[in-house]
Design a protein around this motif. Structure first.
Motif, PDB file in Angstrom:
ATOM      1  N   TRP A 161       0.849  -1.197   0.000  1.00 15.15           N
ATOM      2  CA  TRP A 161       0.000   0.000   0.000  1.00 15.15           C
ATOM      3  C   TRP A 161       0.881   1.242   0.000  1.00 15.15           C
ATOM      4  N   GLN A 162       0.564   2.193  -0.871  1.00 15.07           N
ATOM      5  CA  GLN A 162       1.333   3.430  -0.985  1.00 15.07           C
ATOM      6  C   GLN A 162       0.446   4.607  -0.618  1.00 15.07           C
ATOM      7  N   PRO A 163       0.541   5.085   0.629  1.00 13.67           N
ATOM      8  CA  PRO A 163      -0.290   6.224   1.040  1.00 13.67           C
ATOM      9  C   PRO A 163      -0.029   7.424   0.129  1.00 13.67           C
ATOM     10  N   GLY A 164      -1.078   8.174  -0.151  1.00  9.13           N
ATOM     11  CA  GLY A 164      -0.942   9.358  -0.982  1.00  9.13           C
ATOM     12  C   GLY A 164      -1.199   9.075  -2.448  1.00  9.13           C
ATOM     13  N   ARG A 165      -1.024   7.835  -2.873  1.00 12.76           N
ATOM     14  CA  ARG A 165      -1.270   7.496  -4.279  1.00 12.76           C
ATOM     15  C   ARG A 165      -2.773   7.475  -4.563  1.00 12.76           C
ATOM     16  N   ALA A 166      -3.524   6.913  -3.647  1.00 15.02           N
ATOM     17  CA  ALA A 166      -4.989   6.907  -3.702  1.00 15.02           C
ATOM     18  C   ALA A 166      -5.480   6.700  -2.277  1.00 15.02           C
ATOM     19  N   GLN A 167      -6.734   7.053  -2.023  1.00 12.24           N
ATOM     20  CA  GLN A 167      -7.284   6.809  -0.697  1.00 12.24           C
ATOM     21  C   GLN A 167      -7.464   5.306  -0.519  1.00 12.24           C
ATOM     22  N   PHE A 168      -7.311   4.842   0.707  1.00  9.12           N
ATOM     23  CA  PHE A 168      -7.472   3.413   0.982  1.00  9.12           C
ATOM     24  C   PHE A 168      -8.855   2.933   0.550  1.00  9.12           C
ATOM     25  N   GLY A 169      -9.904   3.719   0.877  1.00 10.18           N
ATOM     26  CA  GLY A 169     -11.265   3.324   0.515  1.00 10.18           C
ATOM     27  C   GLY A 169     -11.431   3.161  -0.987  1.00 10.18           C
TER      28      GLY A 169
END
Length: 191
Positions: free
Chosen positions: A64-72
């Motif tokens: 998971w890459q935060p900032g790339r897309a929202q988790f949801g």
């Protein structure tokens, strides 16, 4: 419920934190199952899809890459894609006659019965739509995602989502109008 942001919980899941995974499931499971049920047409398949979605959260959290897309957004993209894959693999074409009746067994006032029957007719008509139109309508109308979010989840442009929604709504109106006309004709002949 814990107020920890999803991104932090995903990072904790990547470190093997089962509690963080449970919190993510508590937050998102209901909506993932609802989306999958609308796309798949039944609860059992929807629950299997949801199980696979959260298995992927557990096994792929480290990527998971935060900032790339929202988790949801990522989560619902995974759910929508799993549904589309299953629909293509399991049901190349859906025959409306093979679908179960979606009538509530609960007793209630006439208004509730009519509302349940309308919901069943809409659900049956929704199942007749092409997969991508069904996914766009389920995400936008039932799950409340914006066109931009729906586009991200389906990995298409916003214009493509708008086109899918427009064609899907048009086809739903036509399907429901045809059914209404047939229902009125059958009532006239039985009266």
């Amino acid at each position: 419920m814990d107020e920890t942001p999803d991104d932090e919980l995903v990072a904790a899941v990547a470190r093997g934190d089962e509690r963080a995974c449970r919190l993510l499931m508590e937050r998102h499971l209901g909506r993932v199952v609802a989306l999958a049920r609308r796309m798949m047409g039944n609860q059992a398949d929807a629950e299997e899809v949801a199980q696979e979605v959260f298995l992927r959260v557990w096994t792929h959290a480290e990527s998971w890459q935060p900032g790339r897309a929202q988790f949801g957004t990522w989560l619902y993209r995974v759910a929508a894609n799993l549904c589309l894959d299953r629909l293509r693999r399991l049901r190349p074409s859906v025959d409306i006659d093979d679908m179960p009746d979606l009538v509530s067994g609960e007793p209630g006032p006439d208004a509730r019965l009519e509302q349940d029957q309308l919901a069943a007719r809409v659900e049956a008509a929704l199942q007749q739509l092409p997969e991508r139109q069904r996914a766009a309508i389920a995400l936008s109308h039932y799950e409340g995602f914006s066109n931009t979010e729906t586009a991200e989840i389906l990995e298409v442009s916003v214009e493509a989502v708008e086109s899918l929604l427009s064609r899907g709504r048009r086809q739903l109106r036509a399907l429901l109008a045809t059914e209404r006309d047939e229902l009125l004709r059958s009532r006239e002949t039985s009266a």
